[in-house]
Motif scaffolding. Structure first.
Motif, PDB file in Angstrom:
ATOM      1  N   SER A   1      -9.351  12.142   0.184  1.00 46.76           N
ATOM      2  CA  SER A   1      -8.443  11.008  -0.010  1.00 46.76           C
ATOM      3  C   SER A   1      -7.152  11.486  -0.661  1.00 46.76           C
TER       4      SER A   1
ATOM      5  N   GLU B   1      -5.851  10.181  -3.183  1.00 49.37           N
ATOM      6  CA  GLU B   1      -6.092  10.159  -4.624  1.00 49.37           C
ATOM      7  C   GLU B   1      -6.769  11.452  -5.077  1.00 49.37           C
TER       8      GLU B   1
ATOM      9  N   GLY C   1      -5.464   6.742   0.241  1.00 43.84           N
ATOM     10  CA  GLY C   1      -6.038   5.611  -0.469  1.00 43.84           C
ATOM     11  C   GLY C   1      -6.876   5.978  -1.672  1.00 43.84           C
ATOM     12  N   ASN C   2      -7.440   4.940  -2.258  1.00 37.27           N
ATOM     13  CA  ASN C   2      -8.316   5.044  -3.420  1.00 37.27           C
ATOM     14  C   ASN C   2      -9.612   5.749  -3.013  1.00 37.27           C
ATOM     15  N   HIS C   3      -9.973   6.799  -3.748  1.00 37.48           N
ATOM     16  CA  HIS C   3     -11.107   7.624  -3.321  1.00 37.48           C
ATOM     17  C   HIS C   3     -12.422   6.849  -3.321  1.00 37.48           C
ATOM     18  N   ASP C   4     -12.655   6.061  -4.362  1.00 38.20           N
ATOM     19  CA  ASP C   4     -13.913   5.316  -4.441  1.00 38.20           C
ATOM     20  C   ASP C   4     -14.043   4.328  -3.283  1.00 38.20           C
ATOM     21  N   GLN C   5     -12.957   3.612  -2.984  1.00 43.77           N
ATOM     22  CA  GLN C   5     -13.037   2.640  -1.894  1.00 43.77           C
ATOM     23  C   GLN C   5     -13.236   3.329  -0.556  1.00 43.77           C
TER      24      GLN C   5
ATOM     25  N   THR D   1      -0.017   0.862  -9.311  1.00 46.43           N
ATOM     26  CA  THR D   1      -1.412   1.299  -9.345  1.00 46.43           C
ATOM     27  C   THR D   1      -2.163   0.598  -8.219  1.00 46.43           C
ATOM     28  N   PHE D   2      -3.411   1.037  -7.992  1.00 51.20           N
ATOM     29  CA  PHE D   2      -4.212   0.427  -6.941  1.00 51.20           C
ATOM     30  C   PHE D   2      -4.422  -1.057  -7.216  1.00 51.20           C
ATOM     31  N   GLN D   3      -4.700  -1.411  -8.483  1.00 52.57           N
ATOM     32  CA  GLN D   3      -4.900  -2.814  -8.838  1.00 52.57           C
ATOM     33  C   GLN D   3      -3.604  -3.602  -8.758  1.00 52.57           C
TER      34      GLN D   3
ATOM     35  N   TYR E   1       0.839  -1.203   0.000  1.00 49.93           N
ATOM     36  CA  TYR E   1       0.000   0.000   0.000  1.00 49.93           C
ATOM     37  C   TYR E   1       0.871   1.249   0.000  1.00 49.93           C
TER      38      TYR E   1
END
Length: 230
Positions: A152, A154, A129-133, A61-63, A52
């Motif tokens: 976030s 991001e 972190g990832n904004h959507d998550q 990347t996040f993925q 992370y």
């Protein structure tokens, strides 16, 4: 100086990440026909943190950080790593579905936020972190109505402990850093980062030894704020 806004870390402060992650790891190991163990769970958290940080540093990347976690974890469990990214992603979904199903706020989170909203205090979150998550977590654990903003890394393009990760939210909420209180569980990233940016900060240490000025529960926050003992 009077506090005019309060900002929180999310994971391990408002959101109970460890419990959710343990549930996800248990489901993954069960799916793979492997016995869970305290050591494997400990390794999962270490691998998660390391990768992370690589995501936050924009090395992955996040993925990609998700895939790298499985590439490092599976051999420790005596399992082979799938040859394709597609298969790795499918396997991570086994973890992710249970992890998300187990999302929950700490019991002291909502009452603390409600007490701040009751006195008209603007309240927000600064999270790496990832904004959507991260916004999905806030929604699912029932804290969205109690928060004014979620910032976030991001979204702001700055990860804690960088000063700008704290300064952008202060500007957005129209408060000076000196008038802003930040609460988080990671002393280096949250507390030192916030103080270096000019904010006041409190260390939330739920399980470890209590340092000077730290709190063990968010239930202690309103009294500390009202008494001005920051």
């Amino acid at each position: 100086m009077q506090i005019r806004a309060v900002l929180f870390d999310l994971d391990n402060t408002l959101f109970d990440h460890p419990s959710s992650a343990r549930a996800g790891v248990d489901a993954l190991l069960h799916h793979l026909g492997t016995e869970r163990s305290t050591e494997l769970t400990r390794c999962w958290f270490q691998i998660e943190e390391a990768n992370y940080q690589r995501f936050l540093a924009k090395e992955l990347t996040f993925q990609e950080q998700r895939r790298e976690r499985l590439r490092q974890f599976l051999p420790l469990a005596g399992l082979s790593v799938p040859q394709t990214d597609t298969r790795i992603d499918e396997l991570f979904t086994t973890y992710l579905e249970t992890y998300e199903d187990a999302w929950m706020a700490f019991p002291d989170a909502a009452p603390a936020l409600k007490s701040l909203r009751a006195i008209g205090m603007p309240v927000g979150v600064i999270t790496n972190g990832n904004h959507d998550q991260q916004t999905s977590k806030v929604n699912r654990i029932g804290l969205k109505p109690l928060l004014d903003r979620v910032f976030s890394s991001e979204l702001t393009n700055h990860a804690k402990p960088a000063q700008e990760a704290f300064l952008q939210p202060c500007r957005s909420m129209n408060v000076s850093p000196a008038e802003t209180l930040y609460i988080g569980d990671n002393y280096r990233v949250d507390v030192e980062g916030a103080r270096n940016a000019g904010l006041k900060a409190i260390h939330l240490n739920r399980e470890g030894p209590m340092g000077e000025g730290a709190i063990q529960s968010l239930a202690e926050l309103p009294l500390r704020l009202f008494e001005g003992s920051l």
